[in-house]
Structures are given as structure tokens and as C-alpha cells.
Design a protein around this motif. Structure first.
Motif, PDB file in Angstrom:
ATOM      1  N   ALA A  99       3.052 -39.951 -16.472  1.00  0.00           N
ATOM      2  CA  ALA A  99       1.981 -39.058 -16.932  1.00  0.00           C
ATOM      3  C   ALA A  99       2.468 -38.193 -18.093  1.00  0.00           C
ATOM      4  N   ALA A 100       3.726 -37.763 -18.034  1.00  0.00           N
ATOM      5  CA  ALA A 100       4.293 -36.963 -19.126  1.00  0.00           C
ATOM      6  C   ALA A 100       4.338 -37.780 -20.416  1.00  0.00           C
ATOM      7  N   ASP A 101       4.779 -39.022 -20.323  1.00  0.00           N
ATOM      8  CA  ASP A 101       4.823 -39.883 -21.505  1.00  0.00           C
ATOM      9  C   ASP A 101       3.417 -40.158 -22.045  1.00  0.00           C
ATOM     10  N   ALA A 102       2.466 -40.361 -21.148  1.00  0.00           N
ATOM     11  CA  ALA A 102       1.077 -40.584 -21.575  1.00  0.00           C
ATOM     12  C   ALA A 102       0.526 -39.341 -22.274  1.00  0.00           C
ATOM     13  N   LEU A 103       0.921 -38.166 -21.790  1.00  0.00           N
ATOM     14  CA  LEU A 103       0.487 -36.920 -22.417  1.00  0.00           C
ATOM     15  C   LEU A 103       1.040 -36.813 -23.835  1.00  0.00           C
ATOM     16  N   VAL A 104       2.296 -37.121 -24.012  1.00  0.00           N
ATOM     17  CA  VAL A 104       2.903 -37.093 -25.347  1.00  0.00           C
ATOM     18  C   VAL A 104       2.098 -37.995 -26.292  1.00  0.00           C
ATOM     19  N   GLU A 105       1.765 -39.169 -25.807  1.00  0.00           N
ATOM     20  CA  GLU A 105       0.990 -40.109 -26.626  1.00  0.00           C
ATOM     21  C   GLU A 105      -0.416 -39.585 -26.911  1.00  0.00           C
ATOM     22  N   SER A 106      -1.066 -39.020 -25.896  1.00  0.00           N
ATOM     23  CA  SER A 106      -2.446 -38.533 -26.087  1.00  0.00           C
ATOM     24  C   SER A 106      -2.517 -37.346 -27.040  1.00  0.00           C
ATOM     25  N   LEU A 107      -1.414 -36.612 -27.167  1.00  0.00           N
ATOM     26  CA  LEU A 107      -1.360 -35.479 -28.097  1.00  0.00           C
ATOM     27  C   LEU A 107      -0.891 -35.914 -29.495  1.00  0.00           C
ATOM     28  N   ASP A 108      -0.782 -37.234 -29.699  1.00  0.00           N
ATOM     29  CA  ASP A 108      -0.297 -37.796 -30.965  1.00  0.00           C
ATOM     30  C   ASP A 108       1.099 -37.279 -31.313  1.00  0.00           C
ATOM     31  N   LEU A 109       1.933 -37.131 -30.310  1.00  0.00           N
ATOM     32  CA  LEU A 109       3.299 -36.648 -30.520  1.00  0.00           C
ATOM     33  C   LEU A 109       4.339 -37.732 -30.277  1.00  0.00           C
ATOM     34  N   ASP A 110       3.865 -38.970 -30.034  1.00  0.00           N
ATOM     35  CA  ASP A 110       4.785 -40.085 -29.851  1.00  0.00           C
ATOM     36  C   ASP A 110       5.551 -40.279 -31.154  1.00  0.00           C
ATOM     37  N   GLY A 111       6.876 -40.317 -31.081  1.00  0.00           N
ATOM     38  CA  GLY A 111       7.697 -40.409 -32.272  1.00  0.00           C
ATOM     39  C   GLY A 111       8.038 -39.054 -32.864  1.00  0.00           C
ATOM     40  N   VAL A 112       7.433 -37.989 -32.325  1.00  0.00           N
ATOM     41  CA  VAL A 112       7.691 -36.623 -32.782  1.00  0.00           C
ATOM     42  C   VAL A 112       8.477 -35.865 -31.714  1.00  0.00           C
ATOM     43  N   LEU A 113       7.969 -35.920 -30.476  1.00  0.00           N
ATOM     44  CA  LEU A 113       8.619 -35.254 -29.346  1.00  0.00           C
ATOM     45  C   LEU A 113       8.811 -36.265 -28.224  1.00  0.00           C
ATOM     46  N   GLN A 114       9.775 -36.002 -27.375  1.00  0.00           N
ATOM     47  CA  GLN A 114       9.987 -36.829 -26.192  1.00  0.00           C
ATOM     48  C   GLN A 114      10.320 -35.929 -25.012  1.00  0.00           C
ATOM     49  N   VAL A 115      10.143 -36.458 -23.815  1.00  0.00           N
ATOM     50  CA  VAL A 115      10.438 -35.714 -22.594  1.00  0.00           C
ATOM     51  C   VAL A 115      11.563 -36.427 -21.854  1.00  0.00           C
ATOM     52  N   ALA A 116      12.650 -35.710 -21.641  1.00  0.00           N
ATOM     53  CA  ALA A 116      13.768 -36.215 -20.838  1.00  0.00           C
ATOM     54  C   ALA A 116      13.684 -35.560 -19.459  1.00  0.00           C
ATOM     55  N   SER A 117      14.390 -36.128 -18.495  1.00  0.00           N
ATOM     56  CA  SER A 117      14.186 -35.675 -17.118  1.00  0.00           C
ATOM     57  C   SER A 117      15.490 -35.305 -16.414  1.00  0.00           C
ATOM     58  N   PHE A 118      15.396 -34.211 -15.658  1.00  0.00           N
ATOM     59  CA  PHE A 118      16.505 -33.726 -14.827  1.00  0.00           C
ATOM     60  C   PHE A 118      15.916 -33.276 -13.492  1.00  0.00           C
ATOM     61  N   HIS A 119      16.651 -33.535 -12.429  1.00  0.00           N
ATOM     62  CA  HIS A 119      16.161 -33.221 -11.080  1.00  0.00           C
ATOM     63  C   HIS A 119      17.361 -33.045 -10.153  1.00  0.00           C
ATOM     64  N   PRO A 120      17.265 -32.164  -9.163  1.00  0.00           N
ATOM     65  CA  PRO A 120      18.395 -31.970  -8.232  1.00  0.00           C
ATOM     66  C   PRO A 120      18.784 -33.236  -7.470  1.00  0.00           C
TER      67      PRO A 120
END
Length: 187
Positions: A99-120
Motif C-alpha cells: 500500500a505504501a508503494d502504491a501510494l508513492v505511485e498514486s502521488l506521482d512520486l515514483d522515481g522521486v521518493l521511495q519507502v524503506a522498511s524497518f521493524h522490531p
């Protein structure tokens, strides 16, 4: 190697614990050789998200993505969105990343911003549950890391051997061991 990963001590607030993790693990162990430069320049934005549902987290993620897009890199190069009240289960968290990746794409930020992940409880799919290599992506609280693609590209271009980072990190964690990792996270 058999490793046990006790729950992280959480004697203080999520942002303090996250800051300590960045300073001691990410920068201190050099797990990310690019982190120190932006951290010492105060270009890392740490944001506490009080969301209690994935939907509310997605809304806050959209706000932070737009904030990062609209803020000069000299002011904020990267953002850590810490969300301690939602997606505590790693598999749910991992599913949310779509969903986070889909959001990046829907905001036309694909290739501009990315989301990396960290979790305990971060786990790489191809490694045993007790593999200390999981700790490379283990943070005190679930955290979404918003990155500028151009900053990542510049950092990787000047690093002598970016492909060696993963192997070096695993070797560092194996030397540290589970007890050392646990001690690193204590307040």
C-alpha cells in the motif's frame, strides 16, 4: 549460529529510542554508510505517528511524502516515520508496504521518493528466523523510512562498493552477536 532476539528495552519514548538506534546501530555500526552525513547536518526528520489503524498511517504517510517532496533536501533529506501503535505484527507490516508503494505511485512520486522498511521483528524471507542478519532492518518500533531517489543515487555513486554493504553488515552483526545487539539497544 543460533541467536535469540529479546524484546528491545523501551524505557523511553519512541523518538528517543529511534534516535538512539540511529546513532548506535545505523551510524555507530556503520550499517548505512550514508546516514552519518545527513544526520550530523540535522537533515533527518524524525516524526512520531500516533495512528492506530493502517488507514490512518497511510494518510500520515501521504502527508510526510508530500512534505519531503516540497522541502529542500538541505533542510530535510530523509524522514523516519515512527508508528508504534499500528502494524506491530511483522507480516501485517510487510503487507502494508504494498500500500505504501502504491501510494508513492498514486502521488506521482515514483522515481522521486521511495519507502524503506524497518521493524522490531523484521525477517528476510530467505533466512532462518534466528539469523542475526535480520537485525540490519530491526528498529525499536515499526518505522517507514522516506528517501529521496536522487540522494540515494548520489550516495551509491560515490561509495566504492555498494554491493558489499550487505555482506559487511552481516559480518559486523555476527561479530557483535545477539548479546551485543541487545546491549546496543539499552537506554
Amino acid at each position: 549460529m543460533t541467536a535469540q532476539f529479546p524484546d528491545a528495552p523501551t524505557a523511553d519514548d519512541p523518538l528517543t529510542a529511534t534516535r538512539r538506534w540511529v546513532e548506535r546501530a545505523v551510524i555507530g555500526l556503520n550499517l548505512c554508510p550514508f546516514a552519518k552525513a545527513v544526520y550530523v547536518k540535522d537533515q533527518v526528520r524524525l516524526v512520531l505517528c500516533e495512528a492506530t489503524t493502517p488507514e490512518a498511517l497511510l494518510e500520515r504517510l501521504a502527508e510526510e511524502l508530500l512534505h519531503l517532496r516540497d522541502t529542500p533536501a538541505q533542510t530535510t533529506d530523509t524522514t523516519l516515520l515512527v508508528h508504534p501503535h499500528v502494524l506491530q505484527d511483522f507480516l501485517d507490516y510487510n503487507d502494508f508496504l504494498d500500500a505504501a508503494d502504491a501510494l508513492v505511485e498514486s502521488l506521482d512520486l515514483d522515481g522521486v521518493l521511495q519507502v524503506a522498511s524497518f521493524h522490531p521483528d523484521y525477517r528476510f524471507a530467505d533466512a532462518p528466523d534466528d539469523d542475526i542478519g535480520h537485525c540490519t532492518n530491526r528498529s525499536p518500533y515499526p518505522t517507514l523510512h522516506l528517501l529521496r531517489e536522487d540522494s540515494v543515487e548520489r550516495a551509491v555513486a560515490i561509495y566504492p562498493d555498494p554491493d558489499a554493504i550487505v555482506e559487511r553488515n552481516i559480518a559486523t552483526l555476527e561479530r557483535l552477536g545477539p548479546d551485543g545487539w541487545d546491549a546496543l539497544r539499552r537506554p
